[in-house]
Design a protein around this motif. Structure first.
Motif, mmCIF file in Angstrom:
data_model
loop_
_atom_site.group_PDB
_atom_site.id
_atom_site.type_symbol
_atom_site.label_atom_id
_atom_site.label_comp_id
_atom_site.label_asym_id
_atom_site.label_seq_id
_atom_site.Cartn_x
_atom_site.Cartn_y
_atom_site.Cartn_z
ATOM 1 N N LEU A 96 0.830 -1.216 0.000
ATOM 2 C CA LEU A 96 0.000 0.000 0.000
ATOM 3 C C LEU A 96 0.858 1.257 0.000
ATOM 4 N N SER A 97 1.946 1.261 0.741
ATOM 5 C CA SER A 97 2.807 2.453 0.760
ATOM 6 C C SER A 97 3.470 2.657 -0.596
ATOM 7 N N GLY A 98 3.777 1.590 -1.295
ATOM 8 C CA GLY A 98 4.336 1.706 -2.648
ATOM 9 C C GLY A 98 3.317 2.274 -3.615
ATOM 10 N N MET A 99 2.034 1.883 -3.455
ATOM 11 C CA MET A 99 0.981 2.425 -4.315
ATOM 12 C C MET A 99 0.768 3.906 -4.036
ATOM 13 N N ALA A 100 0.813 4.292 -2.778
ATOM 14 C CA ALA A 100 0.640 5.705 -2.418
ATOM 15 C C ALA A 100 1.792 6.531 -2.960
ATOM 16 N N ALA A 101 2.981 5.998 -2.907
ATOM 17 C CA ALA A 101 4.143 6.731 -3.419
ATOM 18 C C ALA A 101 4.022 6.925 -4.924
ATOM 19 N N SER A 102 3.553 5.889 -5.640
ATOM 20 C CA SER A 102 3.436 6.045 -7.089
ATOM 21 C C SER A 102 2.316 7.015 -7.436
ATOM 22 N N ALA A 103 1.236 7.073 -6.619
ATOM 23 C CA ALA A 103 0.156 8.036 -6.856
ATOM 24 C C ALA A 103 0.648 9.442 -6.586
ATOM 25 N N ALA A 104 1.555 9.591 -5.627
ATOM 26 C CA ALA A 104 2.076 10.912 -5.287
ATOM 27 C C ALA A 104 3.047 11.422 -6.347
ATOM 28 N N GLU A 105 3.571 10.537 -7.161
ATOM 29 C CA GLU A 105 4.511 10.921 -8.203
ATOM 30 C C GLU A 105 3.747 11.383 -9.444
ATOM 31 N N THR A 106 2.882 12.380 -9.269
ATOM 32 C CA THR A 106 2.087 12.916 -10.369
ATOM 33 C C THR A 106 2.992 13.614 -11.362
ATOM 34 N N VAL A 107 2.737 13.396 -12.618
ATOM 35 C CA VAL A 107 3.511 14.056 -13.669
ATOM 36 C C VAL A 107 2.982 15.476 -13.806
ATOM 37 N N ILE A 108 3.867 16.460 -13.661
ATOM 38 C CA ILE A 108 3.479 17.865 -13.793
ATOM 39 C C ILE A 108 3.778 18.299 -15.216
ATOM 40 N N PRO A 109 2.743 18.746 -15.956
ATOM 41 C CA PRO A 109 2.945 19.115 -17.362
ATOM 42 C C PRO A 109 3.720 20.417 -17.516
ATOM 43 N N ASP A 110 4.103 20.732 -18.746
ATOM 44 C CA ASP A 110 4.755 22.007 -19.036
ATOM 45 C C ASP A 110 3.820 23.143 -18.641
ATOM 46 N N ASN A 111 4.381 24.269 -18.250
ATOM 47 C CA ASN A 111 3.635 25.473 -17.860
ATOM 48 C C ASN A 111 2.739 25.242 -16.653
ATOM 49 N N ALA A 112 3.211 24.387 -15.732
ATOM 50 C CA ALA A 112 2.476 24.096 -14.502
ATOM 51 C C ALA A 112 3.463 24.021 -13.342
ATOM 52 N N HIS A 113 2.904 24.025 -12.130
ATOM 53 C CA HIS A 113 3.724 23.913 -10.929
ATOM 54 C C HIS A 113 2.987 23.051 -9.906
ATOM 55 N N ALA A 114 3.748 22.461 -8.986
ATOM 56 C CA ALA A 114 3.165 21.595 -7.966
ATOM 57 C C ALA A 114 2.259 22.420 -7.062
#
Length: 163
Positions: free
Chosen positions: A22-40
């Motif tokens: 479950l912690s591995g799944m949460a980590a991969s969900a948190a690794e959202t790809v941020i597109p160009d012209n965007a910020h976290a």
């Protein structure tokens, strides 16, 4: 080791493996790809578009900001506002036509008459202050008052005669 102790050890091992998964799944969900012209962002979305761009599915597309306007951070509405001295008209920013004696209001999107002028339906009319009088900041009644020792008579100030 008893059968009960062996069963508890087995369950603890399975529970540990499940938590690790479950912690591995949460980590991969948190690794959202941020597109160009965007910020976290600290929101559930994970990212926001930069100023001047709007979200379109998983990307940020550039907005059309007209001349004499600037992009805002608002995620609703047009996403831009007209500069001071201009007002929105059919998706563009047109200059505010100001009559003689007018000044921009504090909001910058309309005009008001300056201190030495009265607002009329069509513009600003100069205030004529008679001799022995001074201008006051009143928006109703006569925009001037007579000096001390003088009394208003129509559009003039006459000296008070003391018998």
């Amino acid at each position: 080791m008893s059968a009960l102790a062996a069963r508890q050890t087995e369950l603890m091992t399975l529970l540990g493996a499940l938590l690790l998964c479950l912690s591995g799944m949460a980590a991969s969900a948190a690794e959202t790809v941020i597109p160009d012209n965007a910020h976290a962002a600290g929101s559930r979305a994970g990212w926001n578009c930069d100023t001047g761009f709007r979200r379109s599915r998983d990307a940020c597309v550039e907005m059309n900001v007209p001349d004499n306007a600037f992009a805002t951070d608002k995620t609703y509405g047009r996403g831009w506002d007209c500069m001071r001295g201009f007002r929105e008209a059919s998706g563009t920013c047109e200059p505010i036509a100001m009559p003689t004696g007018a000044i921009l209001s504090s909001s910058g999107d309309r005009w008001t008459c300056g201190r030495k002028f009265l607002q009329t339906r069509t513009g600003c009319e100069p205030i004529t202050v008679p001799r022995n009088a001074y201008l006051v900041g009143s928006s109703y009644g006569t925009p001037w008052r007579c000096d001390r020792g003088y009394l208003q008579n129509g559009d003039q100030c006459e000296a008070i005669v003391i018998p």
